[in-house]
Every structure is written in C-alpha cells, then in structure tokens.
Design an enzyme around this catalytic site. Structure first.
Site, PDB file in Angstrom:
ATOM      1  N   ASP A  80       0.833  -1.200   0.000  1.00 53.26           N
ATOM      2  CA  ASP A  80       0.000   0.000   0.000  1.00 53.26           C
ATOM      3  C   ASP A  80       0.867   1.249   0.000  1.00 53.26           C
ATOM      4  O   ASP A  80       1.445   1.619   1.021  1.00 53.26           O
ATOM      5  CB  ASP A  80      -0.911   0.003   1.231  1.00 53.26           C
ATOM      6  CG  ASP A  80      -1.845   1.203   1.251  1.00 53.26           C
ATOM      7  OD1 ASP A  80      -2.042   1.811   0.185  1.00 53.26           O
ATOM      8  OD2 ASP A  80      -2.382   1.520   2.329  1.00 53.26           O
ATOM      9  N   ASP A  91      -1.794   5.132  -5.784  1.00 54.49           N
ATOM     10  CA  ASP A  91      -2.017   4.285  -4.608  1.00 54.49           C
ATOM     11  C   ASP A  91      -2.116   2.815  -4.993  1.00 54.49           C
ATOM     12  O   ASP A  91      -3.123   2.370  -5.543  1.00 54.49           O
ATOM     13  CB  ASP A  91      -3.293   4.731  -3.895  1.00 54.49           C
ATOM     14  CG  ASP A  91      -3.552   3.950  -2.623  1.00 54.49           C
ATOM     15  OD1 ASP A  91      -2.633   3.259  -2.146  1.00 54.49           O
ATOM     16  OD2 ASP A  91      -4.673   4.036  -2.097  1.00 54.49           O
TER      17      ASP A  91
END
Length: 529
Positions: free
Chosen positions: A128, A338
């Site tokens: 992440d 992201d």
C-alpha cells in the site's frame, strides 16, 4: 534558537503589457526544532523530568541535556549517511521480489511474503503506497482468520507475530520521536500505542509499536551478496476492523508512504539504498517490488505535489484526460498514486466527461452486471468484443500515461460475457489511480527527487539487465497457487478503495508560482530540522 532569513530571489514574471520583469522579495522565519517557539507551536506538555511530550509529535528533550545533544548528533549522523553512497543499489525481501495478485477474499490487491524477527517469521502482506505503517497481526484480540482453509488460494497457514518470540524485538516507548502518543500515552516510558484509520469501509488497525528487523537481500549487481537485517518499526496489530476482518490484508499491510515510519524511509535513512522504490505489475498479473530502484533514463516522469503545503503522500497533477485519440477539455485534476487501491477513481466532473466519451466511442448499448461496482458496462454481442479505446493521462512536458485496456472483463459460466470501464466516482476532488491502471508498467516512487516515474515493463528484468529472483528458488513460479482470472472475476468481491492513513485528501492544493517559492524555503528549513 531563532533564525531570521530573507530570501531574495528574482522570480521573473513577464507581464502581458510591457514585458517587464518585477523582482519579488519573500521573507521567512526559521525556527529550531527544539526551540521554545517550536514547542509552543506543537502544544508540548512539560513533564516532571523537564522533558516535553506532545500529541502527535513525540518526545522533545530538555534543552542542553544529554538527550538534547544526543538527538542533535543522531540527526547529523543520519544526514551524513544520506550524503554518502548507499550500500546497495537494490534490496528486496528475502522471500523474493515477487508480488502476488490475489482477488476474492483478498480484495484484488498485490501481496508479497515478508520475513521479520529472529528467528524470522513470514507474513503475506498487502502492498500500500497510500499509507505509511507496516503492521502485522500480533497478540490478536480481533484479527482476520489465518488458517489456509479459509482462503482457497493459499497452501499454507498465515502467521501471527509474537514480539516476545523474537530476540531482536524491542518495545517502542512513548518517548520515541516517531511515537504519536496522545492521551493514551502519558508516561514517556510506556509502550507506544497506535491506531490507523483507513479511508475504505471504516477499516482500521490498532495495537502497539515495536522495533524489529526486516530480512532483505541485495540485487545481483551489488558486490555484497550478504543478507540484510534492517531495523524497522512494526505495528503489532492486535485489533483490526472493517475490511481487515473480511480477508483484505489478513496477514498485515506494508505501508510504502512518505512518512518517517514507513519501511522505505527507514532503509534510506540508514544508508542502505537511495530514497526510492519501484512497483511493477505485469500483464500476466505477476509483479515485483524493489527498494532503491530509481528506474531507467528513458522513463517518463512528473513531480509529486504537496497537499495543503505538506508532502504527505504521492499526488501528481494531471493536465488532461484522453479517451482514444480524443483529449477532453477542462479535465485537469490531482491524482493520488495508490497501490493499495484495487481500482481507479475520478472526480465527479472528470468522471462524467470520461465515461460519456468512452460510451460514445464504444458505440454499443450499455448493460449491467449484478454485484459489480461499475456504471458503464457492456455485454458481448455475437460479433464479439467491440474496439476498446485507450485511456490516457496527460502530464506536463508532454509526458503521458497510457492505459491501453481500461476495462474489466466479466466472466460467467460459459466464459467472458461482457466488460466494464473500470473507473469509479471519487469521493472528493482528488482522484486515485489504482493497481488496475498500473498494469504493464514499472512505477517509480522517487522520493529523493520527489517525482513519479513510469516505463513499460514485463517486470522480469532490472534496469541494468540483471534479473531479480522473484522468489527464493530464483524461478518465476509463485509459492502459492493463485486464482484464475475467472475465479477472481466473481461478483461481490471486496474491491478496495484508497487506503490512506490519517485524513483523506479532500481538496486540491494549488499549483502556482508561490509553490515554487515554498519549495526553496522548505529546502532551507530542512537543514535545521
């Protein structure tokens, strides 16, 4: 200590009338990080021993104390380390550089095996770039199931971290500079608690912070082939909520953000690598993570942008969006990069223009598929799949990021039955580019030069022609059996939205001449902070 600085720079503004240049003078005040003014600004509380504690900023030592000088010396040593050549060109986890694409219960994210502690224990963590903390299930009070029987795509149980079982584990006190104590941490010697609230579906993790070692190995081109045991901070996640209980990141999450507590920050500050890393997602769903990778000379780049004046996450500025060969007017916006988001999200006005143009170019009737989140879906006709237009993000200096196949194919009992444009409406005016649009690219998060880089890649070879082992055996076979595309295309699978630790970006930061001035000031401030 207080320092005043006047920055005299001639920033030439060419006027429409006369074409004259006007000098602009900016004044800024620099404050030492341990000064009384800095403490007052951060709302520090004075303890009985003379030290100060503040919610959210950690421990500040008493002026002229031994700890005061120790902290200053430690900061200087870190800065000197950063100025020297890094020890390694590349580092990747000891389990291999491969990432694993897992759908269904795993939420359509890429994962990889990470070893921490002594003796080392393996964890299958989600990757992440939208958050900072590296956490794993630990001393569980409320965690996701860890048995392989719960996950059809795994052939071994997942692990739970036990700090007392690792000889290299140390508790992180509230006095640590990276601890954000708040009201639950009144004693500087107390173990540092943490809570991270993520953007998606009321998802969170909480527990305590510990120090331990991360096991890594260097790339083939490095002279030393010794393994590396890098000190890092790990979140001992005893309680998870939301998506983390339904199978998304059941064995932890590797935050790759800009925060000081992230693994890339630790590796760079220790002088192991350059302050950069790459993520690569291949067309066959394989992938790779490399710490220290700054990409290739021919890659395209665009700078990261501050959010509300702070460099807190990976945001870039899009100049325009194109569908096929048609570039749309007034489609500039800011975009969060992201890897912790499964799919791509666009702000309202941008979304409307993109989907309308896509629908026009596909030139077939819209349909719907129950359980899928996308609005613009189409069934295959007897003539097969229509021509799908590409989707392109245009950046400054004529750089462009082309998504050749921006759709998600829907599978039924008889095979592929339709497709959807795989973009969703963002909540706010900042979009998100997720993993689905990064496929086929090596994405460079160059934190040292504060820019994003990208180039087409098969995710097998490094930029110097060497090959990074994807797993410990050096083969490209995954250590776990993975679901097929058809299995991953089951409806109602938990697609994960942007997982941003802390406050989610809700408004754009301006991109103007003053941002350039702020950049120079930040460079000067950095020297005394």
């Amino acid at each position: 200590m207080e320092i005043r600085l006047t920055l005299l720079g001639f920033l030439f503004i060419i006027g429409i009338k006369g074409g004259l240049a006007e000098p602009i003078v900016y004044s800024a005040k620099l404050v030492h990080k341990f000064s009384d003014e800095a403490k007052a600004h951060r709302g520090l509380r004075v303890l009985k021993n003379g030290a100060e504690v503040a919610g959210g900023v950690g421990f500040s030592p008493q002026r002229w104390s031994l700890e005061y000088y120790r902290r200053l010396l430690s900061s200087d040593l870190h800065r000197q380390t950063l100025k020297l050549n890094p020890q390694f060109r590349f580092l990747y986890p000891s389990e291999g550089s491969a990432t694993l694409p897992l759908g269904n219960k795993f939420g359509w994210l890429h994962y990889m095996w990470i070893d921490i502690g002594t003796p080392k224990v393996s964890f299958l963590v989600a990757l992440d770039a939208g958050s900072d903390l590296f956490w794993v299930p630990c001393d569980c009070v409320q965690c996701a199931p860890l048995s392989s029987n719960y996950y059809s795509s795994l052939d071994r149980d997942l692990n739970e971290y036990n700090p007392s079982g690792s000889s290299t584990s140390k508790t992180l006190p509230c006095s640590h500079q990276l601890c954000e104590p708040g009201p639950d941490c009144p004693n500087p010697k107390q173990q540092c608690p943490y809570t991270v609230n993520y953007y998606s579906e009321d998802t969170s993790t909480s527990g305590f912070l510990v120090e331990d070692v991360l096991h890594l190995v260097p790339g083939p081109s490095d002279v030393s082939n010794k393994s590396v045991r890098a000190p890092i901070i790990v979140g001992c996640g005893s309680k998870q909520t939301g998506g983390y209980l339904s199978g998304v990141a059941p064995d932890g999450l590797l935050g790759l953000g800009l925060g000081e507590i992230s693994v890339p920050s630790f590796l760079a500050k220790a002088g192991y690598i350059r302050n950069s890393f790459s993520l690569c997602f291949n067309e066959d769903d394989s992938g790779r993570l490399l710490f220290g990778d700054q990409g290739i000379a021919s890659q395209q780049t665009t700078p990261f942008l501050p959010l509300d004046g702070k460099n807190v996450t990976y945001i870039v500025g899009v100049d325009a969006c194109c569908v096929g060969s048609s570039c749309l007017d007034n489609t500039n916006f800011q975009l969060l990069v992201d890897s912790g988001s499964s799919f791509t999200f666009l702000p309202d006005q941008i979304y409307g223009k993109v989907v309308d143009e896509f629908d026009r170019q596909v030139n077939t009737s819209k349909s719907s598929f129950e359980g899928y989140p996308w609005e613009y879906c189409y069934k295959f006709s007897s003539n097969g799949m229509p021509t799908i237009p590409s989707f392109t993000l245009k950046f400054a200096k004529s750089n462009s990021f082309v998504v050749s196949n921006p759709v998600f194919v829907i599978y039924g009992a008889q095979g592929a039955v339709g497709f959807c444009l795989a973009v969703q409406l963002a909540d706010g005016d900042i979009g998100t580019i997720g993993q689905n649009f990064m496929t086929g690219y090596q994405i460079i998060f160059d934190r040292e030069n504060f820019k994003l880089g990208w180039s087409r890649s098969n995710c097998k070879d490094l930029n110097n022609g060497d090959r990074a082992p994807l797993n410990p055996s050096g083969t490209s076979n995954s250590p776990n059996s993975l679901p097929t595309a058809e299995q991953q295309s089951a409806p109602n699978s938990p697609a994960v939205g942007p997982a941003v630790a802390g406050q989610t970006p809700s408004k754009s930061s301006s991109t103007c001449l003053s941002c350039l001035v702020k950049f120079f000031l930040l460079l000067l401030v950095a020297h005394i902070s």
